[in-house]
Design a protein around this motif. Structure first.
Motif, short mmCIF file in Angstrom:
data_model
loop_
_atom_site.label_atom_id
_atom_site.label_comp_id
_atom_site.label_asym_id
_atom_site.label_seq_id
_atom_site.Cartn_x
_atom_site.Cartn_y
_atom_site.Cartn_z
N SER A 64 0.82 -1.22 0.00
CA SER A 64 0.00 0.00 0.00
C SER A 64 0.86 1.27 0.00
N GLY A 65 2.18 1.10 0.05
CA GLY A 65 3.08 2.26 0.03
C GLY A 65 3.49 2.75 1.41
N ARG A 66 3.03 2.08 2.49
CA ARG A 66 3.38 2.51 3.84
C ARG A 66 4.81 2.09 4.15
N ILE A 67 5.56 2.97 4.81
CA ILE A 67 6.97 2.71 5.16
C ILE A 67 7.05 2.34 6.64
N ILE A 68 7.64 1.18 6.93
CA ILE A 68 7.79 0.71 8.31
C ILE A 68 9.29 0.67 8.64
N PRO A 69 9.79 1.56 9.51
CA PRO A 69 11.22 1.55 9.85
C PRO A 69 11.58 0.32 10.70
N ILE A 70 12.79 -0.17 10.51
CA ILE A 70 13.28 -1.34 11.26
C ILE A 70 14.22 -0.83 12.36
N ARG A 71 13.76 -0.90 13.60
CA ARG A 71 14.58 -0.47 14.73
C ARG A 71 15.23 -1.65 15.45
N LYS A 72 14.52 -2.76 15.50
CA LYS A 72 15.03 -3.97 16.15
C LYS A 72 14.85 -5.15 15.21
N ALA A 73 15.55 -6.21 15.51
CA ALA A 73 15.42 -7.42 14.70
C ALA A 73 15.67 -8.63 15.59
N ARG A 74 15.03 -9.74 15.23
CA ARG A 74 15.28 -11.00 15.94
C ARG A 74 16.57 -11.61 15.43
N ILE A 75 17.44 -11.98 16.38
CA ILE A 75 18.69 -12.63 16.00
C ILE A 75 18.76 -14.01 16.65
N ARG A 76 19.57 -14.86 16.05
CA ARG A 76 19.72 -16.24 16.51
C ARG A 76 20.99 -16.33 17.35
N LYS A 77 20.90 -16.93 18.55
CA LYS A 77 22.04 -17.07 19.45
C LYS A 77 22.19 -18.53 19.86
N ASN A 78 23.43 -18.95 19.94
CA ASN A 78 23.74 -20.29 20.44
C ASN A 78 24.36 -20.12 21.83
N LEU A 79 23.54 -20.18 22.87
CA LEU A 79 23.98 -19.93 24.23
C LEU A 79 23.46 -21.01 25.16
N GLU A 80 24.14 -21.13 26.30
CA GLU A 80 23.62 -21.97 27.37
C GLU A 80 22.58 -21.17 28.13
N ILE A 81 21.34 -21.62 28.09
CA ILE A 81 20.22 -20.87 28.64
C ILE A 81 19.69 -21.59 29.88
#
Length: 699
Positions: free
Chosen positions: A522-539
């Motif tokens: 529709s032409g609407r602009i959505i800014p990207i401030r955050k993003a999901r990232i993948r981590k390999n950690l002991e949780i």
């Protein structure tokens, strides 16, 4: 008494004895809490709780209306002071056990320990401002005069004074030009209060001056003795005042009075530079020698009184002074004169090396040898240097002019310093943040770079905080990808990478005006401030199977357990270790289990036997391949490896990663040991006592 011509005080002592003398102790008692206004120190068996005392000097609780009043003011509440007294007691008692009671004790302590939190914050702000100022000045000098001139301490100091006095000589009003900074003859660094009359070589007692005026007019005079004194004061009143400069007590009192009188909204008075007081000084106190050797600040005075318990006072029963509390004014000067700082500098520069803990031992030598006679000798030498300068022969008071009272002092100190083992206070307390504030998703299965299924977690992270390079702190340790490459959504990842490339590859440039965005149909602009990232950690999972279930990562590792893996016959198959985080250590302590596991380190019944555990700050002896045995300190532990540094290394962990030009290779001596290198380094856990003796230690 009249016939002996004794003073009243001495006559009283001879007739009734010296009641001001305390009991003489063979060693220092546990805690000293000195009551204000009392001659006798009050010793408490329980430092955290004020007990009832029958000592006549300690006032008891009054009856009647004041029954509820307690005398808690008799305790030293400042934790830094208590810690200083406790550590002082440990060291002194260790010396007494080994060598007997010292003939004299010379002490030099930090004078500003009894400061409130706001005052300490101002000190830190000032230190940070000085560091930033120095970096800025180095860059400016390098642009004009080159890198060699920027590394010259004398040039940096002159630039700081020039900025302070607004680039004009405070004595003559001559303009100071930046291109003239790189030189010794155009402008002098001179002492406001003459060095020959004050022996004050601090930054606060220095400024710039025209050489001709300095040699022919200023000479050995105070500013008030100069013919153009009023003009000098007018220039000094315009000195630049740093906004982070620490406030004195008078400034704080003025602020309090101003806040109380809110109705008075008149303009605040102009704040003058602290050096104005030196320019206004009309006389120099005659008790200079005693002031240079004695300090009556709170901590030093408390330490002097505390140590006086060993002799019945700072002077013994015969009137001989045993405790000397000195300032730091002469310490660095004597170390430079005797060239003692060269003993720990491989580049043989006669400059204090604060990156080496052993510089404290070198300072202790100067403190012990400093005496009124030595200060008088320095004063005489300064007068001779001033006379030579006035005759046009130049200022000459080089290192080595003051002879040490001990023959071959440098050789003796050099030999002793090489045999020093630095002792540190070990802290294995279970305290601190148990986990990070970041919440992670439930486990997700993804493919690594080899195509194998690996369990990952997802979390949202601002673009500005994402890492671009493969650093160890933020990036995926196993996948060897950075945060940008680990963005889960492929479309978001592509848009962020394209925008990042246009911004020059710096994620910090992802400001509100420079964000990547998604454009809808529709032409609407959505800014990207955050993003999901993948981590390999002991949780760790907190409150599992409840509404408050959370998945978090451990923030701090408490210790590692190095153990032997055994076969069925009890023979050692290999060495291994397990990293235990603070959360797991807390869980063990709450369950009333041993914080250090003795066996079953794998948890599956494999026979194991604890060799020893290591926490941050503890010591090991190691024999690196093709190197002699060294004493090392644990500075960082993790699941994959641990970092060890030399016992004398005084740098912070962040500074050990920086390799600056001009430093020798030993300044960066640091060992990283993985599990496979345990046998190669032949680690042995040890402790270092207060006198530097090494003892074997095992759990």
């Amino acid at each position: 008494m009249k016939e002996q011509h004794l003073s009243y005080a001495k006559a009283c002592k001879e007739k009734y004895g010296d009641e001001t003398k305390s009991k003489v102790y063979e060693k220092l008692p546990p805690v000293l809490l000195a009551a204000p206004g009392l001659k006798q120190p009050h010793l408490l068996q329980k430092p955290r709780r004020l007990r009832t005392c029958s000592d006549k000097n300690i006032p008891q609780k009054e009856k009647g209306k004041n029954k509820k009043k307690s005398h808690k003011s008799y305790s030293v509440r400042n934790p830094l002071v208590l810690r200083a007294m406790t550590e002082l007691r440990k060291v002194v008692n260790a010396v007494i056990r080994e060598y007997g009671l010292p003939a004299n004790i010379h002490i030099e302590l930090a004078r500003d320990m009894k400061k409130c939190r706001k005052a300490r914050e101002r000190y830190k702000a000032q230190a940070d401002a000085n560091k930033a100022q120095r970096k800025r000045i180095e860059e400016q000098i390098e642009k004009i005069h080159g890198k060699a001139a920027a590394n010259n301490e004398y040039n940096i100091l002159k630039w700081r004074f020039a900025e302070e006095c607004n680039w004009e000589c405070p004595y003559t009003g001559k303009k100071i030009i930046p291109r003239n900074i790189n030189g010794l003859k155009l402008f002098d660094i001179e002492h406001i209060i003459p060095f020959s009359r004050s022996l004050d070589d601090s930054f606060a007692n220095k400024t710039l001056c025209d050489p001709e005026y300095n040699r022919n007019v200023k000479k050995n005079h105070l500013p008030c003795e100069l013919p153009n004194y009023s003009e000098i004061l007018d220039r000094v009143k315009n000195f630049t005042v740093s906004s982070t400069k620490k406030k004195n007590d008078a400034d704080e009192q003025n602020e309090i009075s101003d806040s109380k009188n809110k109705s008075n909204k008149s303009k605040s008075k102009k704040s003058f530079h602290p050096k104005l007081k030196l320019f206004q000084m009309e006389t120099i106190p005659e008790d200079f020698t005693s002031r240079m050797l004695n300090d009556t600040r709170y901590v030093s005075k408390a330490a002097g009184d505390y140590l006086g318990l060993l002799y019945g006072g700072q002077s013994d029963v015969n009137g001989r002074q045993r405790i000397y509390v000195s300032t730091g004014g002469m310490t660095a000067y004597l170390c430079r004169q005797w060239k003692l700082y060269k003993t720990i500098n491989e580049d043989e520069k006669n400059k204090k090396n604060r990156n080496d803990h052993r510089h404290h031992a070198i300072d202790a030598v100067a403190i012990a040898l400093c005496s009124p006679t030595l200060v008088k000798e320095i004063n005489s030498e300064a007068v001779k240097a001033s006379e030579r300068y006035e005759k046009g022969k130049g200022w000459s008071m080089p290192d080595g002019n003051i002879l040490s009272p001990i023959k071959n002092l440098f050789e003796q100190v050099e030999k002793a310093v090489k045999n020093i083992n630095v002792s540190r206070r070990i802290n294995r307390k279970i305290s601190g943040s148990l986990h990070e504030d970041t919440n992670y998703s439930a486990p997700k299965i993804a493919r690594d770079k080899h195509g194998k299924p690996v369990e990952y977690r997802h979390t949202r992270k601002p673009l500005q905080n994402m890492s671009k390079d493969n650093d160890k702190k933020d990036n995926d340790k196993k996948g060897e990808k950075n945060d940008i490459e680990n963005i889960v959504d492929p479309t978001i990842r592509r848009l962020v990478q394209e925008k990042l490339e246009r911004l020059g590859g710096n994620p910090k440039k992802f400001t509100e005006k420079e964000l990547p965005y998604i454009k809808t149909k529709s032409g609407r602009i959505i800014p990207i401030r955050k993003a999901r990232i993948r981590k390999n950690l002991e949780i760790m999972t907190l409150a599992p199977n409840t509404e408050k279930e959370r998945h978090v990562a451990s923030e701090t590792n408490h210790h590692i357990e190095i153990f032997e893996v055994l076969d069925m016959d009890g023979n050692v198959k290999k060495l291994d270790w397990k990293c235990v985080n603070l959360f797991e250590s807390t869980q063990r302590a709450r369950a009333k289990q041993s914080v250090i596991a003795r066996s079953d380190h794998y948890g599956d019944g494999t026979p194991t036997r604890l060799k020893f555990s290591l926490a941050k700050g503890e010591y090991v002896q190691a024999t690196p391949p093709n190197e002699p045995t060294v004493l090392l300190r644990v500075c960082k532990i993790s699941e994959g490896d641990m970092s060890l540094c030399l016992h004398s290394d005084a740098r912070q962990e962040a500074l050990r990663k920086e390799k600056k030009s001009g430093q020798t290779q030993s300044d960066f001596k640091k060992y990283r040991i993985g599990i496979k290198k345990l046998k190669q380094f032949n680690l042995r856990k040890v402790t270092v006592d207060l006198l530097g003796n090494i003892h074997p230690a095992n759990d």
